[in-house]
Design an enzyme around this catalytic site. Sequence first.
Site, short mmCIF file in Angstrom:
data_model
loop_
_atom_site.label_atom_id
_atom_site.label_comp_id
_atom_site.label_asym_id
_atom_site.label_seq_id
_atom_site.Cartn_x
_atom_site.Cartn_y
_atom_site.Cartn_z
N LYS A 139 -5.45 -143.70 -74.60
CA LYS A 139 -4.05 -144.07 -74.86
C LYS A 139 -3.60 -143.46 -76.17
O LYS A 139 -2.50 -142.93 -76.28
CB LYS A 139 -3.91 -145.61 -74.92
CG LYS A 139 -4.14 -146.28 -73.58
CD LYS A 139 -3.61 -147.71 -73.43
CE LYS A 139 -3.46 -148.56 -74.63
NZ LYS A 139 -3.06 -149.94 -74.28
N ASP B 299 0.90 -152.29 -74.46
CA ASP B 299 0.25 -152.96 -73.34
C ASP B 299 0.80 -152.31 -72.07
O ASP B 299 2.01 -152.16 -71.93
CB ASP B 299 0.48 -154.48 -73.35
CG ASP B 299 -0.63 -155.16 -72.57
OD1 ASP B 299 -1.79 -155.07 -73.01
OD2 ASP B 299 -0.37 -155.72 -71.49
N TYR C 78 -6.65 -145.43 -64.05
CA TYR C 78 -6.12 -145.29 -62.69
C TYR C 78 -5.56 -143.90 -62.42
O TYR C 78 -5.00 -143.66 -61.34
CB TYR C 78 -5.03 -146.35 -62.44
CG TYR C 78 -5.56 -147.77 -62.56
CD1 TYR C 78 -6.29 -148.35 -61.52
CD2 TYR C 78 -5.34 -148.53 -63.71
CE1 TYR C 78 -6.80 -149.64 -61.63
CE2 TYR C 78 -5.85 -149.83 -63.82
CZ TYR C 78 -6.57 -150.37 -62.78
OH TYR C 78 -7.08 -151.64 -62.89
N ASP C 79 -5.68 -142.98 -63.36
CA ASP C 79 -5.11 -141.64 -63.17
C ASP C 79 -5.56 -140.95 -61.86
O ASP C 79 -4.75 -140.28 -61.23
CB ASP C 79 -5.44 -140.72 -64.36
CG ASP C 79 -4.47 -140.93 -65.53
OD1 ASP C 79 -3.53 -141.74 -65.40
OD2 ASP C 79 -4.65 -140.27 -66.56
N ARG D 142 4.14 -144.24 -70.41
CA ARG D 142 3.87 -144.17 -71.87
C ARG D 142 4.87 -143.23 -72.54
O ARG D 142 5.42 -143.53 -73.59
CB ARG D 142 2.43 -143.68 -72.05
CG ARG D 142 1.92 -143.60 -73.48
CD ARG D 142 0.41 -143.57 -73.52
NE ARG D 142 -0.15 -144.75 -72.91
CZ ARG D 142 -0.78 -144.75 -71.71
NH1 ARG D 142 -0.96 -143.64 -71.04
NH2 ARG D 142 -1.20 -145.88 -71.20
P1 ITT Z 1 -5.97 -151.79 -75.95
O1 ITT Z 1 -5.48 -153.13 -75.43
O2 ITT Z 1 -7.10 -151.92 -76.91
O3 ITT Z 1 -4.86 -150.91 -76.43
P2 ITT Z 1 -6.63 -151.32 -73.15
O4 ITT Z 1 -7.28 -150.19 -72.41
O5 ITT Z 1 -7.19 -152.71 -72.90
O6 ITT Z 1 -6.62 -150.97 -74.70
P3 ITT Z 1 -4.20 -152.14 -71.88
O7 ITT Z 1 -4.42 -153.59 -72.08
O8 ITT Z 1 -2.84 -151.60 -72.07
O9 ITT Z 1 -5.11 -151.28 -72.84
O10 ITT Z 1 -4.83 -151.79 -70.49
C1 ITT Z 1 -4.18 -151.24 -69.46
C2 ITT Z 1 -5.19 -150.63 -68.51
O11 ITT Z 1 -4.39 -150.02 -67.49
C3 ITT Z 1 -6.01 -149.51 -69.15
O12 ITT Z 1 -7.24 -149.97 -69.64
C4 ITT Z 1 -6.19 -148.55 -67.97
O13 ITT Z 1 -7.27 -148.97 -67.15
C5 ITT Z 1 -4.90 -148.76 -67.20
N1 ITT Z 1 -3.89 -147.75 -67.61
C6 ITT Z 1 -2.79 -147.93 -68.40
N2 ITT Z 1 -2.12 -146.78 -68.58
C7 ITT Z 1 -2.82 -145.85 -67.89
C8 ITT Z 1 -2.68 -144.46 -67.69
O14 ITT Z 1 -1.70 -143.77 -68.26
N3 ITT Z 1 -3.57 -143.84 -66.94
C9 ITT Z 1 -4.59 -144.50 -66.36
N4 ITT Z 1 -4.82 -145.81 -66.49
C10 ITT Z 1 -3.94 -146.48 -67.26
#
Ligand code: ITT
Length: 186
Positions: free
Chosen positions: A16, A69, A143-144, A167
């Site tokens: 991210k 998030d 999930y990409d 994002r």
């Molecule tokens: P932080 O909370 O520490 O920032 P995290 O990975 O737990 O990290 P999130 O709570 O936002 O972050 O998790 C969302 C999840 O959704 C993330 O871990 C991925 O599995 C998925 N995800 C979100 N955006 C994505 C993207 O652009 N591509 C692929 N998967 C994504």
Amino acid sequence: MPLSYDLVFASSNRHKYSEARQILGSLGIKLGFFRCRLEELQSDSLAKIAAGKAKDAFSRCKRPVIVEDAGLFIDSLGGFPGPYSSYVQDTIGNRGILKLVGSKRSARFVSVVTYCDGRLLKSFDASVSGHISRRQSGSGWGYDPIFVGSDSETFARSRLKNESSHRYRALKKFSSWYLRTQKSTC
Ligand code: ITT
């Protein structure tokens, strides 16, 4: 020594951060990384979770910070995994999701970016619509490999991800506000 960045991105997820740095860099904002595991509220609202993370991040790094998030919402599963996307990715993963999705495959990725500087707490949300592929394609993170966007490629294969993703859209909104605010306070 002067800081080489304008603000920091707090997250445990380097993917991210690396996307956010590239996106904001192209918009003229230098982003540092504050790598940490943030406190996550139990909530079905990404905005509430992001606000909680932003307050926690600021209390630890004590400088202007953004957090994000994000979640994948699959229509045929009533929006699952949504706010549980991280947990679901770590448990059943993409193979599990592919088994659950029915014939209606539409889905959307949502992002909420929240800024906190100890005085202001401000959120920017955005989403991108697409669908879940029939099989995994490409070797991206999260999930990409199963999310197909507007160019008919999975995000793992798309060259347009960082110009069209949830994002990108949330950070673009954030950057317009942030650059305007910086100008007016200089
Ligand atoms: P932080 O909370 O520490 O920032 P995290 O990975 O737990 O990290 P999130 O709570 O936002 O972050 O998790 C969302 C999840 O959704 C993330 O871990 C991925 O599995 C998925 N995800 C979100 N955006 C994505 C993207 O652009 N591509 C692929 N998967 C994504």
